[in-house]
Enzyme design. Sequence first.
Site, PDB file in Angstrom:
ATOM      1  N   GLY A 199       0.808  -1.227   0.000  1.00  0.00           N
ATOM      2  CA  GLY A 199       0.000   0.000   0.000  1.00  0.00           C
ATOM      3  C   GLY A 199       0.833   1.265   0.000  1.00  0.00           C
ATOM      4  O   GLY A 199       0.328   2.349   0.279  1.00  0.00           O
ATOM      5  N   LYS A 249       5.608  16.680  -3.600  1.00  0.00           N
ATOM      6  CA  LYS A 249       5.820  16.980  -2.170  1.00  0.00           C
ATOM      7  C   LYS A 249       6.821  18.118  -1.991  1.00  0.00           C
ATOM      8  O   LYS A 249       6.649  18.970  -1.114  1.00  0.00           O
ATOM      9  CB  LYS A 249       6.302  15.726  -1.450  1.00  0.00           C
ATOM     10  CG  LYS A 249       5.213  14.655  -1.351  1.00  0.00           C
ATOM     11  CD  LYS A 249       5.824  13.320  -0.996  1.00  0.00           C
ATOM     12  CE  LYS A 249       4.778  12.240  -0.773  1.00  0.00           C
ATOM     13  NZ  LYS A 249       5.362  10.889  -0.770  1.00  0.00           N
TER      14      LYS A 249
HETATM   15  N1  LIG Z   1      -0.859   5.018   0.380  1.00  0.00           N
HETATM   16  C1  LIG Z   1      -0.104   5.853   1.071  1.00  0.00           C
HETATM   17  O1  LIG Z   1       0.751   5.450   1.842  1.00  0.00           O
HETATM   18  C2  LIG Z   1      -0.315   7.332   0.927  1.00  0.00           C
HETATM   19  C3  LIG Z   1      -1.234   7.859   0.043  1.00  0.00           C
HETATM   20  N2  LIG Z   1      -1.417   9.208  -0.037  1.00  0.00           N
HETATM   21  C4  LIG Z   1      -2.435   9.750  -0.917  1.00  0.00           C
HETATM   22  O2  LIG Z   1      -3.715   9.367  -0.422  1.00  0.00           O
HETATM   23  C5  LIG Z   1      -4.638   9.283  -1.490  1.00  0.00           C
HETATM   24  C6  LIG Z   1      -5.266   7.913  -1.476  1.00  0.00           C
HETATM   25  O3  LIG Z   1      -4.255   6.951  -1.672  1.00  0.00           O
HETATM   26  P1  LIG Z   1      -4.455   5.408  -1.308  1.00  0.00           P
HETATM   27  O4  LIG Z   1      -5.392   5.269  -0.185  1.00  0.00           O
HETATM   28  O5  LIG Z   1      -3.108   4.848  -1.218  1.00  0.00           O
HETATM   29  O6  LIG Z   1      -5.123   4.917  -2.669  1.00  0.00           O
HETATM   30  P2  LIG Z   1      -6.091   3.679  -2.876  1.00  0.00           P
HETATM   31  O7  LIG Z   1      -6.107   3.389  -4.313  1.00  0.00           O
HETATM   32  O8  LIG Z   1      -5.779   2.578  -1.916  1.00  0.00           O
HETATM   33  O9  LIG Z   1      -7.492   4.292  -2.439  1.00  0.00           O
HETATM   34  C7  LIG Z   1      -8.263   5.158  -3.202  1.00  0.00           C
HETATM   35  C8  LIG Z   1      -9.699   4.700  -3.091  1.00  0.00           C
HETATM   36  O10 LIG Z   1     -10.546   5.673  -3.657  1.00  0.00           O
HETATM   37  C9  LIG Z   1     -11.481   5.035  -4.491  1.00  0.00           C
HETATM   38  N3  LIG Z   1     -11.909   5.976  -5.527  1.00  0.00           N
HETATM   39  C10 LIG Z   1     -11.136   6.534  -6.479  1.00  0.00           C
HETATM   40  N4  LIG Z   1     -11.881   7.344  -7.254  1.00  0.00           N
HETATM   41  C11 LIG Z   1     -13.138   7.274  -6.772  1.00  0.00           C
HETATM   42  C12 LIG Z   1     -14.352   7.861  -7.137  1.00  0.00           C
HETATM   43  N5  LIG Z   1     -14.423   8.690  -8.177  1.00  0.00           N
HETATM   44  N6  LIG Z   1     -15.459   7.565  -6.451  1.00  0.00           N
HETATM   45  C13 LIG Z   1     -15.393   6.726  -5.381  1.00  0.00           C
HETATM   46  N7  LIG Z   1     -14.277   6.142  -4.964  1.00  0.00           N
HETATM   47  C14 LIG Z   1     -13.154   6.404  -5.658  1.00  0.00           C
HETATM   48  C15 LIG Z   1     -10.767   3.824  -5.045  1.00  0.00           C
HETATM   49  O11 LIG Z   1     -11.697   2.840  -5.466  1.00  0.00           O
HETATM   50  C16 LIG Z   1      -9.943   3.383  -3.839  1.00  0.00           C
HETATM   51  O12 LIG Z   1     -10.660   2.505  -3.011  1.00  0.00           O
HETATM   52  C17 LIG Z   1      -3.833   9.586  -2.757  1.00  0.00           C
HETATM   53  O13 LIG Z   1      -3.978  10.942  -3.066  1.00  0.00           O
HETATM   54  C18 LIG Z   1      -2.400   9.290  -2.328  1.00  0.00           C
HETATM   55  O14 LIG Z   1      -1.479  10.015  -3.083  1.00  0.00           O
HETATM   56  C19 LIG Z   1      -0.721  10.065   0.767  1.00  0.00           C
HETATM   57  C20 LIG Z   1       0.196   9.614   1.657  1.00  0.00           C
HETATM   58  C21 LIG Z   1       0.487   8.206   1.788  1.00  0.00           C
HETATM   59  N1  LIG Z   2       3.530   6.683  -2.761  1.00  0.00           N
HETATM   60  C1  LIG Z   2       3.919   7.545  -1.689  1.00  0.00           C
HETATM   61  C2  LIG Z   2       2.914   7.468  -0.601  1.00  0.00           C
HETATM   62  C3  LIG Z   2       3.057   8.522   0.399  1.00  0.00           C
HETATM   63  O1  LIG Z   2       3.045   9.709   0.120  1.00  0.00           O
HETATM   64  C4  LIG Z   2       5.283   7.130  -1.165  1.00  0.00           C
HETATM   65  O2  LIG Z   2       5.736   6.030  -1.501  1.00  0.00           O
HETATM   66  O3  LIG Z   2       5.901   7.917  -0.449  1.00  0.00           O
END
Ligand SMILES: NC(=O)C1=CN([C@@H]2O[C@H](COP(=O)(O)OP(=O)(O)OC[C@H]3O[C@@H](n4cnc5c(N)ncnc54)[C@H](O)[C@@H]3O)[C@@H](O)[C@H]2O)C=CC1
Ligand SMILES: N[C@@H](CC=O)C(=O)O
Length: 447
Positions: A191, A209
Amino acid sequence: MSQDRNKQTLRIGICGLGTVGGGTYHLLNSKKTEITRRVGMDLDIVHVATRHPAPELAKSGIRVSTNVFDVANDPEVDILVELIGGYEPALELVLLAIANGKNVVTANKALIAVHGNTIFEAARKKGVVVSYESAVAGGIPIIKALREGLAANSIQWLAGIINGTSNYILTEMGENNRDFPDVLKEAQQLGYAEADPTFDVEGIDAAHKLAILASNAFGIALQFERVFTEGISHITTGDIAYAEELGYRIKHLGITRVTELGIELRVHPTLVSEQALIANVNGVMNAVVVKGDSAGSTLYYGAGAGAEATASSVVADIIDIARAGRDETQGASIPPLAFTALRNDLKILDITEIESEYYLRISARDRVGVFAKISQVLTHYGINIEAVIQKEPHGSDLEKGIVPIVLLTSRINEAAMDVAIAALEALEEVDGQIMRIRVEQFDGENG
Ligand SMILES: NC(=O)C1=CN([C@@H]2O[C@H](COP(=O)(O)OP(=O)(O)OC[C@H]3O[C@@H](n4cnc5c(N)ncnc54)[C@H](O)[C@@H]3O)[C@@H](O)[C@H]2O)C=CC1
Ligand SMILES: N[C@@H](CC=O)C(=O)O
Ligand code: NA
């Protein structure tokens, strides 16, 4: 601020229940009693939007939608938490939430880096808050450090490991000699990676970032398009081993610095002395060093990605907004940036205007006098060789008669280095392209 000050409940709508959304949902529920005790009000999830609602959600009493815009249009939602990622429909969603008077919390660095200027302006006009602590360095409260803890400082330099996926890959390649694609797949399963992992491995996520960090550090507008961006996909296990032999580690860094000429804004693989604290930040961990004129150098370290660490920052932003809403003196005044009036007198430097020491890996034909020829060219351009590794050829290089020559150079302007590299590549004795990695010093002046 949209929430009713007499009300003891802050109503939260979450859009997206993936890694971060799921982590946020879980954290708000599992820490409910503790959070209420801290904030003095209930933080209730009242509405979630997810593409594939789990059956348990229907039984929870929370409104569930498959359309994220239902959350933005729900009059009973005070804070919209955007965790769907990407540019669209996230931008439209956030602007609609703002127009409807809602505060917004987002982890979406791509959205903030590219559209933040528009979003913050809309929020300012409407008198609502947009917070994004989780967008930079996951669980590390780095935005808060810049905006609050270092508010009295003029920031001079900031450098950090700000992409967990890249750091995880480089660490596994270096320590366990694992293949790039194999480790990337694992980072995706854990993830850590973006929906499109080229954002991680080509430096785009780190550039998002860094644009946000620089804006908060120097009070400049978000200028993602001006960030020099290079990823890690061309780094080989050989480069990691050569760097190690020279006493360095290869880290993917975001670097921004104020110089007399302007602001450096660059992300790229970087050689860092193995003595530096940041050289020992491994796996998915992130670290940012900030040099301020009063505080000196301060270092922030922690998990840069993953459900729980990122949710920690999302919930912290929600708590900040809840507290501000309770405090008549603050109201909606949590500013999105560390500066309320932006500077426009600082130009962003082109990469050709920076100065650095360099690691060069040259594939040379195994002939007498080849090293002398290479050093002659470098001397001609005013570049000294500070260290050198020359290996016996092996594998396919042996058949081709190619030897790797690895050099560390003196400090030189990047434009001059471009010319010197072109001259070296033009030599008949040099095969293919030269690998160049910039070096950053973390001792003395830079912390
Ligand atoms: N995964 C990580 O460690 C980190 C992620 N982020 C940010 O957080 C945000 C989310 O990332 P994740 O949770 O990793 O992604 P993810 O892909 O696990 O989750 C996104 C969710 O949103 C849903 N989704 C997307 N478009 C949609 C829509 N139009 N309607 C309804 N549901 C929708 C997807 O089906 C999915 O379940 C991103 O902007 C990412 O850059 C920020 C810091 C760390
Ligand atoms: N894809 C990003 C998620 C957190 O911002 C990373 O690997 O740092
Ligand atoms: Na953070």
